[in-house]
Enzyme design. Structure first.
Site, PDB file in Angstrom:
ATOM      1  N   ASN A  49       0.839  -1.159  -0.088  1.00 55.53           N
ATOM      2  CA  ASN A  49       0.064   0.056  -0.095  1.00 55.53           C
ATOM      3  C   ASN A  49       0.777   1.268  -0.082  1.00 55.53           C
ATOM      4  O   ASN A  49       1.803   1.365   0.687  1.00 55.53           O
ATOM      5  CB  ASN A  49      -1.167   0.009   1.309  1.00 55.53           C
ATOM      6  CG  ASN A  49      -0.572  -0.040   2.341  1.00 55.53           C
ATOM      7  OD1 ASN A  49       0.542  -0.962   2.627  1.00 55.53           O
ATOM      8  ND2 ASN A  49      -1.091   0.537   3.474  1.00 55.53           N
ATOM      9  N   GLU A  51       0.331   5.407   0.740  1.00 58.58           N
ATOM     10  CA  GLU A  51      -0.366   6.396   0.995  1.00 58.58           C
ATOM     11  C   GLU A  51       0.353   7.639   0.745  1.00 58.58           C
ATOM     12  O   GLU A  51       1.516   7.853   0.523  1.00 58.58           O
ATOM     13  CB  GLU A  51      -0.418   6.459   2.492  1.00 58.58           C
ATOM     14  CG  GLU A  51      -1.169   5.013   3.168  1.00 58.58           C
ATOM     15  CD  GLU A  51      -1.378   4.878   4.431  1.00 58.58           C
ATOM     16  OE1 GLU A  51      -0.908   5.798   5.315  1.00 58.58           O
ATOM     17  OE2 GLU A  51      -2.103   3.824   5.000  1.00 58.58           O
ATOM     18  N   CYS A  60      -4.378   0.727  -2.498  1.00 58.69           N
ATOM     19  CA  CYS A  60      -3.907  -0.556  -1.662  1.00 58.69           C
ATOM     20  C   CYS A  60      -3.094  -1.600  -2.333  1.00 58.69           C
ATOM     21  O   CYS A  60      -2.777  -1.309  -3.539  1.00 58.69           O
ATOM     22  CB  CYS A  60      -5.376  -1.442  -1.725  1.00 58.69           C
ATOM     23  SG  CYS A  60      -6.707  -0.434  -0.623  1.00 58.69           S
ATOM     24  N   GLU A  62      -3.287  -4.601  -3.182  1.00 57.14           N
ATOM     25  CA  GLU A  62      -3.790  -5.444  -3.967  1.00 57.14           C
ATOM     26  C   GLU A  62      -3.721  -4.725  -5.289  1.00 57.14           C
ATOM     27  O   GLU A  62      -3.469  -5.181  -6.372  1.00 57.14           O
ATOM     28  CB  GLU A  62      -5.003  -5.831  -3.682  1.00 57.14           C
ATOM     29  CG  GLU A  62      -5.189  -6.751  -2.435  1.00 57.14           C
ATOM     30  CD  GLU A  62      -5.310  -5.729  -1.144  1.00 57.14           C
ATOM     31  OE1 GLU A  62      -4.933  -4.544  -1.150  1.00 57.14           O
ATOM     32  OE2 GLU A  62      -6.127  -6.205  -0.005  1.00 57.14           O
ATOM     33  N   CYS A  93     -10.432  -4.535   0.299  1.00 56.93           N
ATOM     34  CA  CYS A  93     -11.591  -3.291   0.488  1.00 56.93           C
ATOM     35  C   CYS A  93     -12.464  -3.690  -0.792  1.00 56.93           C
ATOM     36  O   CYS A  93     -12.058  -4.375  -1.786  1.00 56.93           O
ATOM     37  CB  CYS A  93     -10.939  -2.127   0.522  1.00 56.93           C
ATOM     38  SG  CYS A  93     -10.311  -1.447  -1.106  1.00 56.93           S
ATOM     39  N   CYS A  96     -10.753  -2.838  -4.388  1.00 59.82           N
ATOM     40  CA  CYS A  96      -9.853  -3.747  -4.727  1.00 59.82           C
ATOM     41  C   CYS A  96     -10.661  -5.200  -5.237  1.00 59.82           C
ATOM     42  O   CYS A  96     -10.000  -5.690  -6.286  1.00 59.82           O
ATOM     43  CB  CYS A  96      -8.966  -4.106  -3.790  1.00 59.82           C
ATOM     44  SG  CYS A  96      -7.624  -3.030  -3.417  1.00 59.82           S
TER      45      CYS A  96
HETATM   46  N1  THU Z   1      -5.155  -1.355   2.749  1.00 59.93           N
HETATM   47  C1  THU Z   1      -4.542  -2.269   1.657  1.00 59.93           C
HETATM   48  O1  THU Z   1      -3.583  -1.893   1.201  1.00 59.93           O
HETATM   49  N2  THU Z   1      -5.295  -3.338   1.605  1.00 59.93           N
HETATM   50  C2  THU Z   1      -6.250  -3.859   2.379  1.00 59.93           C
HETATM   51  O2  THU Z   1      -6.852  -4.934   1.972  1.00 59.93           O
HETATM   52  C3  THU Z   1      -7.012  -3.117   3.224  1.00 59.93           C
HETATM   53  C4  THU Z   1      -6.465  -1.658   3.438  1.00 59.93           C
HETATM   54  C5  THU Z   1      -4.473  -0.286   2.973  1.00 59.93           C
HETATM   55  C6  THU Z   1      -5.106   1.123   2.507  1.00 59.93           C
HETATM   56  C7  THU Z   1      -4.630   2.166   3.674  1.00 59.93           C
HETATM   57  O3  THU Z   1      -3.060   2.497   3.278  1.00 59.93           O
HETATM   58  C8  THU Z   1      -4.242   1.294   4.780  1.00 59.93           C
HETATM   59  O4  THU Z   1      -4.303  -0.095   4.501  1.00 59.93           O
HETATM   60  C9  THU Z   1      -5.400   1.331   5.800  1.00 59.93           C
HETATM   61  O5  THU Z   1      -6.474   1.332   5.401  1.00 59.93           O
END
Ligand code: THU
Length: 137
Positions: A49, A51, A60, A62, A93, A96
């Site tokens: 992920n 940010e 994310c 995925e 999520c 994804c």
């Molecule tokens: N996130 C993912 O990368 N994959 C998931 O399956 C759930 C959430 C990330 C998004 C964000 O950077 C952090 O987790 C918190 O939501």
């Protein structure tokens, strides 16, 4: 025609997702996620992920893995492993799930934490009644 390789061992896919997780840029949430996508040819493409300061432009793990794979020319996929440092499973999520479905079809989804597997699903179980391109015809 591309050669079909034998499936990767789930343990290798999970290990790749754990390594990718260490590269996460989760500077705001501190919630690091890694993903490893197995292609039909047996290649592994990873994602973490990412940010940023706007928060809303977060991508994310995925989707990073899937978009990397598509951009590298992969077109068919078998499985994805998703790793987070949580006791409970961390499933993908909604956004994804949609992207994985449209580009990966009914993938096997392996959820794991830093020690063990926490869940195994088909994507069709996580995204019942999907909207996809078939409905646009
Ligand atoms: N996130 C993912 O990368 N994959 C998931 O399956 C759930 C959430 C990330 C998004 C964000 O950077 C952090 O987790 C918190 O939501």
């Amino acid at each position: 025609m591309t050669t079909q390789r034998q499936s990767r061992r789930p343990v290798d896919l999970i290990a790749a997702a754990r390594r990718a997780r260490r590269r996460a840029r989760a500077d705001f949430s501190t919630f690091k996620v890694g993903a490893a996508l197995e292609t039909a040819e047996g290649a592994i493409v990873t994602g973490c992920n990412i940010e940023n300061a706007t928060y809303g432009l977060t991508v994310c793990a995925e989707r990073v893995a899937m978009f990397k794979a598509i951009s590298e020319g992969h077109r068919a996929f078998r499985r994805i492993a998703i790793v987070a440092d949580t006791q409970d499973p961390t499933p993908p999520c909604g956004a994804c799930r949609q992207i994985l479905w449209e580009f990966g079809g009914d993938l096997e989804v392996i959820l794991a934490n830093l020690r063990r597997v926490t869940g195994r699903h088909r994507l069709s179980e996580l995204l019942p009644q999907p909207f996809d391109a078939r409905l646009l015809k």
